[in-house]
Motif scaffolding. Structure first.
Motif: not given
Length: 254
Positions: A222-233
């Motif tokens: 949630l706080f890493n919004q701009g890097g390695r996205w994990m939408p499914n997880g």
């Protein structure tokens, strides 16, 4: 965060977790189920098409289609005509996503119009949540503890959808992206709610243990919004937490 690497099917089983008796429960519970379903449906659609995750998982598509059917049934059973009207618009927008590529093979052949076909889904969902929130505020049969659980679930649902919107490139939904401060404030509200509610009684603390762990597992993303996205997880774990909290609220009435 190793678990995120293999979780690629988002909300596929979440609709099946919903209690079969919810339509016979109080209106507070029914409206809360609709709010959670709304977040799940919209997020599931974004997960299905999001190239930054594992797109085109059929189980995600089945989940949001089943969720729409359930939403329409609940709106009819609760006689919420304004909600039913908005759901018709949402259903139309969902149907229009058939114009987008439905596989990676199709995706390679065209430049998808995400803004044209997905932004109406996000917009309609926002109007749906406004209507449901207004109906929830008008009811008088929700106990304080139940309402607190519903509020916690809704906060997590909003963070869940906010992440899906932020992680989706070329969506054109900047007006719906939560700011960093909004995420921080809502995260603190969620943490405070878990702490406060768990302190009320041992039974509730036990029921909230799993969703609290699932939320904690997702916070880094949630706080890493701009890097390695994990939408499914993120979709799976926050969605599971949201619905387990809803189930805890239902258990209070038994």
């Amino acid at each position: 965060m190793k678990g995120f690497k293999w979780v690629a099917w988002g909300f596929a089983l979440l609709v099946a977790m919903l209690p079969a008796h919810a339509t016979q429960a109080s209106s507070a519970q029914a409206i809360q189920e609709m709010r959670s379903l709304g977040f799940s449906v919209c997020a599931n659609i974004l997960v299905y098409f999001n190239e930054n995750g594992s797109p085109y998982e059929l189980r995600n598509k089945q989940a949001y289609l089943q969720g729409m059917t359930r939403l329409q049934s609940l709106a009819a059973s609760q006689r919420l005509e304004d909600v039913s009207a908005e759901l018709s618009r949402l259903q139309s927008s969902v149907a229009d996503t058939a114009e987008l590529p439905q596989s990676e093979v199709e995706l390679r052949r065209t430049s998808p119009g995400y803004t044209r076909w997905l932004l109406p889904v996000v917009d309609s969902h926002a109007r749906l949540q406004e209507l449901l929130d207004a109906h929830y505020r008008r009811i008088d049969n929700a106990e304080e503890l139940q309402s607190s659980l519903h509020a916690l679930s809704r906060d997590i649902g909003q963070l869940l959808l906010g992440y899906q919107i932020a992680s989706f490139s070329r969506l054109g939904a900047e007006q719906w992206v939560m700011s960093a401060q909004q995420v921080l404030d809502q995260d603190q509200r969620v943490l405070d709610s878990f702490t406060g509610l768990s302190a009320l009684n041992p039974a509730l603390e036990k029921q909230l243990a799993d969703p609290a762990r699932q939320y904690a597992f997702s916070r880094e993303q949630l706080f890493n919004q701009g890097g390695r996205w994990m939408p499914n997880g993120v979709g799976r774990y926050l969605g599971m937490a949201m619905l387990k909290i809803d189930q805890a609220a239902i258990e209070l009435t038994k």
